[in-house]
Design an enzyme around this catalytic site. Structure first.
Site, PDB file in Angstrom:
ATOM      1  N   GLY A 264       0.821  -1.208   0.000  1.00 42.25           N
ATOM      2  CA  GLY A 264       0.000   0.000   0.000  1.00 42.25           C
ATOM      3  C   GLY A 264       0.852   1.253   0.000  1.00 42.25           C
ATOM      4  N   GLY A 265       0.295   2.283   0.658  1.00 41.32           N
ATOM      5  CA  GLY A 265       0.987   3.572   0.700  1.00 41.32           C
ATOM      6  C   GLY A 265       2.350   3.474   1.343  1.00 41.32           C
TER       7      GLY A 265
ATOM      8  N   GLY B 246      20.168  15.979 -29.458  1.00 40.98           N
ATOM      9  CA  GLY B 246      19.800  16.390 -28.102  1.00 40.98           C
ATOM     10  C   GLY B 246      20.643  15.693 -27.052  1.00 40.98           C
ATOM     11  N   ALA B 247      21.121  14.487 -27.387  1.00 40.71           N
ATOM     12  CA  ALA B 247      21.919  13.751 -26.410  1.00 40.71           C
ATOM     13  C   ALA B 247      23.271  14.441 -26.186  1.00 40.71           C
ATOM     14  CB  ALA B 247      22.121  12.316 -26.889  1.00 40.71           C
TER      15      ALA B 247
HETATM   16  C1  HXC Z   1      -2.876  -4.885  11.059  1.00 43.84           C
HETATM   17  C2  HXC Z   1      -1.811  -6.632  10.069  1.00 43.84           C
HETATM   18  C3  HXC Z   1      -1.641  -5.903   8.872  1.00 43.84           C
HETATM   19  C4  HXC Z   1      -2.141  -4.561   8.841  1.00 43.84           C
HETATM   20  C5  HXC Z   1      -0.757  -7.852   8.592  1.00 43.84           C
HETATM   21  N1  HXC Z   1      -1.259  -7.836   9.833  1.00 43.84           N
HETATM   22  N2  HXC Z   1      -0.985  -6.680   7.980  1.00 43.84           N
HETATM   23  N3  HXC Z   1      -2.428  -6.133  11.144  1.00 43.84           N
HETATM   24  N4  HXC Z   1      -2.749  -4.092   9.954  1.00 43.84           N
HETATM   25  N5  HXC Z   1      -2.009  -3.787   7.772  1.00 43.84           N
HETATM   26  C6  HXC Z   1      -1.205  -8.901  10.814  1.00 43.84           C
HETATM   27  C7  HXC Z   1      -2.092 -10.068  10.438  1.00 43.84           C
HETATM   28  O1  HXC Z   1      -3.420  -9.839  10.870  1.00 43.84           O
HETATM   29  C8  HXC Z   1      -1.431 -11.190  11.215  1.00 43.84           C
HETATM   30  O2  HXC Z   1      -1.812 -11.103  12.561  1.00 43.84           O
HETATM   31  C9  HXC Z   1       0.041 -10.830  11.156  1.00 43.84           C
HETATM   32  O3  HXC Z   1       0.095  -9.433  10.856  1.00 43.84           O
HETATM   33  C10 HXC Z   1       0.800 -11.559  10.074  1.00 43.84           C
HETATM   34  O4  HXC Z   1       0.097 -11.409   8.868  1.00 43.84           O
HETATM   35  P1  HXC Z   1      -0.217 -12.639   7.871  1.00 43.84           P
HETATM   36  O5  HXC Z   1      -1.249 -12.186   6.933  1.00 43.84           O
HETATM   37  O6  HXC Z   1      -0.487 -13.865   8.686  1.00 43.84           O
HETATM   38  O7  HXC Z   1       1.196 -12.822   7.145  1.00 43.84           O
HETATM   39  P2  HXC Z   1       1.490 -13.266   5.643  1.00 43.84           P
HETATM   40  O8  HXC Z   1       0.666 -14.433   5.277  1.00 43.84           O
HETATM   41  O9  HXC Z   1       2.972 -13.398   5.549  1.00 43.84           O
HETATM   42  O10 HXC Z   1       1.016 -12.041   4.721  1.00 43.84           O
HETATM   43  C11 HXC Z   1       1.651 -10.814   4.815  1.00 43.84           C
HETATM   44  C12 HXC Z   1       0.848  -9.738   4.044  1.00 43.84           C
HETATM   45  C13 HXC Z   1      -0.619  -9.749   4.540  1.00 43.84           C
HETATM   46  C14 HXC Z   1       0.918 -10.062   2.544  1.00 43.84           C
HETATM   47  C15 HXC Z   1       1.528  -8.414   4.269  1.00 43.84           C
HETATM   48  O11 HXC Z   1      -0.615  -9.684   5.982  1.00 43.84           O
HETATM   49  C16 HXC Z   1      -1.416  -8.611   4.025  1.00 43.84           C
HETATM   50  O12 HXC Z   1      -1.885  -8.620   2.885  1.00 43.84           O
HETATM   51  N6  HXC Z   1      -1.616  -7.587   4.886  1.00 43.84           N
HETATM   52  C17 HXC Z   1      -2.391  -6.436   4.511  1.00 43.84           C
HETATM   53  C18 HXC Z   1      -1.631  -5.571   3.568  1.00 43.84           C
HETATM   54  C19 HXC Z   1      -2.348  -4.320   3.297  1.00 43.84           C
HETATM   55  O13 HXC Z   1      -3.278  -4.288   2.470  1.00 43.84           O
HETATM   56  N7  HXC Z   1      -2.032  -3.275   4.081  1.00 43.84           N
HETATM   57  C20 HXC Z   1      -2.693  -2.012   4.079  1.00 43.84           C
HETATM   58  C21 HXC Z   1      -2.232  -1.282   2.878  1.00 43.84           C
HETATM   59  S1  HXC Z   1      -2.981   0.254   2.731  1.00 43.84           S
HETATM   60  P3  HXC Z   1      -2.054 -12.420  13.476  1.00 43.84           P
HETATM   61  O14 HXC Z   1      -2.570 -11.883  14.758  1.00 43.84           O
HETATM   62  O15 HXC Z   1      -3.010 -13.252  12.722  1.00 43.84           O
HETATM   63  O16 HXC Z   1      -0.684 -13.036  13.585  1.00 43.84           O
HETATM   64  C22 HXC Z   1      -1.858   1.262   3.362  1.00 43.84           C
HETATM   65  C23 HXC Z   1      -2.280   2.674   3.287  1.00 43.84           C
HETATM   66  C24 HXC Z   1      -1.143   3.542   3.733  1.00 43.84           C
HETATM   67  O17 HXC Z   1      -0.842   0.908   3.799  1.00 43.84           O
HETATM   68  C25 HXC Z   1      -1.328   4.890   3.145  1.00 43.84           C
HETATM   69  C26 HXC Z   1      -0.169   5.761   3.467  1.00 43.84           C
HETATM   70  C27 HXC Z   1      -0.164   6.980   2.600  1.00 43.84           C
END
Ligand code: HXC
Length: 500
Positions: free
Chosen positions: A154-155, A391-392
């Site tokens: 994500g971000g 240009g290069a």
């Molecule tokens: C809270 C999170 C989390 C998140 C993972 N976890 N991402 N908790 N917020 N964003 C937690 C899971 O619930 C899990 O907790 C533990 O971390 C491990 O994650 P898994 O999914 O079991 O690990 P894995 O299978 O290795 O997968 C990793 C992953 C997946 C691919 C990163 O977790 C995932 O897709 N996470 C979400 C990614 C995402 O969409 N993030 C938000 C993006 S938007 P438990 O308790 O079960 O161990 C963003 C906006 C920012 O970031 C904007 C800024 C400008």
């Protein structure tokens, strides 16, 4: 340093990854790391966060030394709440940015995170906002390096996106704005995580990463190497290397005649020439797998660090195109910000023709190189090997654009375009109307080539020095030496409007 929690270490090791602490240990000098804010806790208790409260909030922050020079470092801990970023986590990172800025130290961020912590909602989004703002303030003041050693989703990708250099570890490092599942829903395209945002993709195709490493061990060794090349901040000069001087100054670049063939149509590997000209085994190439038609990197010349920008005749004849324009411009701006003189090694037929290039915006991308070189106030030296056309030539060599010293190999050609194309335009009617067009064309090409000689440009004062190839190293050393005290004043303005 604290030791790793056994269960958390297992989570990481099972995924083929090191722990956040093991990574810091690999990066900094032994016993030099000092952790801060290890007791800071998650701030929110919504959605079951109470159960997940962890001291340190899934990121380890502090300072240490790399080859005895201080750096600040943060390392996200995926074994806790997926290394996700909430309010407290962000505040810790912002704090070390403030400290790094106050003390003029580089910062290394190690990313292994699920991105914005979903349970903390807007607080985690604003946490990213605060980090990005610090990164932008730190840009051009301290070097910022990001290591991708896990997901960066994500971000969150904009931390690497705003960094000077991004290192990715194969198989475990992945960066993407939206993951495969969302892509499938929205566009019906299917792709794996690796195929979407793995280390190969970002190093070869997107250009979002600068270095690719097989293992984490290799990665941190390479981070240490690049840090040893760079000044700690924009008020310092890059570190010098001693002990190379006498042998190397005297060395003539004799092998250049073997490496660079005289025949116009024959190609060669510019990396061999770089090796021959600069201090031995000091070339550190940046983005080596992206836009391979140009080469950028750091190298020492007579013990002094320079940034080089070179055409690579071996790939696409060394033309400039959209991707190479981006690669060059960003590198030039880094060097300028951190007082690193620039040398261009030029053998370029021009910008790449093509519908893709035109419609993809080669005009605005190509303009970036002009802007970056022209704006750079560090010493700028250009050296033309065999040719510099169109240009290069302007972008990579022209003294009117601001190059301080322009050197050309004797026999090199400079012009609006190569003789073959030029003759087709300016003598088209004459050739078409002649009884023997092929013969006339050949004659015209021969005649026109004389006007391309670098000595014509030298007569106009646009080339300062014409040299034999074997004099290359000595001449570059003398030119660099003469420019080391260069000072250039700039007009008052808020900032220019660089094409992006
Ligand atoms: C809270 C999170 C989390 C998140 C993972 N976890 N991402 N908790 N917020 N964003 C937690 C899971 O619930 C899990 O907790 C533990 O971390 C491990 O994650 P898994 O999914 O079991 O690990 P894995 O299978 O290795 O997968 C990793 C992953 C997946 C691919 C990163 O977790 C995932 O897709 N996470 C979400 C990614 C995402 O969409 N993030 C938000 C993006 S938007 P438990 O308790 O079960 O161990 C963003 C906006 C920012 O970031 C904007 C800024 C400008």
């Amino acid at each position: 340093m604290k030791t790793n929690n056994k269960k958390e270490a297992e989570i990481q090791h099972q995924k083929g990854k090191l722990t956040a602490r093991e990574r810091i240990e690999l990066l900094v000098d032994e016993d030099s790391f000092v952790e801060i804010d290890s007791l800071v806790e998650t701030r929110f208790s919504q959605f079951g966060m109470d159960k997940k409260k962890v001291p340190g909030d899934a990121v380890i922050c502090g300072w240490g030394k790399v080859k005895a020079r201080q750096i600040y470092v943060y390392s996200q801990d995926f074994s806790k709440i997926g290394g996700s970023l909430g309010e407290a986590h962000a505040k810790k990172i912002v704090k070390i940015y403030d400290l790094a800025l106050k003390t003029g130290c580089p910062i290394v961020g190690i990313i292994d995170s699920g991105g914005a912590r979903i349970q903390e909602g807007v607080a985690s989004l604003d946490g990213y906002g605060a980090i990005f703002q610090k990164m932008i303030k730190a840009s051009g003041v301290i070097p910022q390096i990001t290591v991708i050693a896990g997901p960066s989703a994500g971000g969150a990708c904009y931390s690497p996106g705003l960094s000077d250099f991004v290192f990715m570890v194969k198989k475990i490092g992945q960066m993407y704005i939206t993951g495969p599942e969302i892509i499938k829903t929205v566009t019906n395209e299917e792709v794996s995580l690796e195929g979407l945002g793995g280390a190969d993709i970002h190093n070869q195709k997107s250009g979002c990463a600068h270095f690719i490493c097989d293992t984490e061990e290799q990665c941190f060794t390479e981070v240490k190497t690049i840090l040893s090349y760079l000044p700690r901040n924009n008020l310092e000069n890059p570190p010098k290397r001693k002990g190379l001087l006498s042998e190397l100054f005297e060395r003539e670049s004799a092998r250049l005649l073997e490496i660079v063939p005289k025949q116009e149509e024959k190609t060669y590997d510019m990396k061999m020439a770089i090796k021959e000209i600069f201090d031995r085994d000091t070339f550190l190439e940046v983005q080596k797998d992206f836009a391979k038609n140009v080469i950028v990197g750091f190298v020492y010349l007579d013990g002094k660090l320079v940034g080089i920008v070179a055409s690579q005749p071996k790939v696409l004849a060394g033309v400039l195109d959209i991707n190479s324009s981006d690669k060059i411009s960003r590198f030039v701006r880094f060097c300028d910000a951190f007082n690193i003189p620039l040398i261009t090694l030029v053998d370029v037929p021009g910008y790449l023709p093509g519908i893709d290039q035109e419609q993809g915006g080669i005009i605005r991308h190509g303009a970036k190189i002009l802007y970056a070189f022209s704006e750079a106030s560090v010493p700028k030296i250009s050296l033309i090997f065999k040719k510099a056309f169109g240009g290069a030539y302007i972008a990579l060599c022209s003294r009117e654009l601001g190059f301080d010293k322009v050197i050309a190999w004797s026999g090199s050609q400079i012009g609006v375009m190569g003789a073959e194309q030029a003759v087709k335009i300016i003598f088209r009617k004459e050739i078409e109307n002649s009884k023997n067009p092929t013969k006339i064309e050949k004659e015209k090409i021969k005649e026109y080539k004389k006007t391309l000689s670098c000595s014509e440009a030298a007569k106009m004062g646009q080339i300062d020095i014409i040299i034999e190839p074997k004099q290359t190293r000595k001449t570059l050393i003398k030119c660099l030496d003469s420019l080391l005290n260069k000072r250039e004043s700039k007009p008052q303005r808020k900032h220019g409007n660089m094409p992006l």
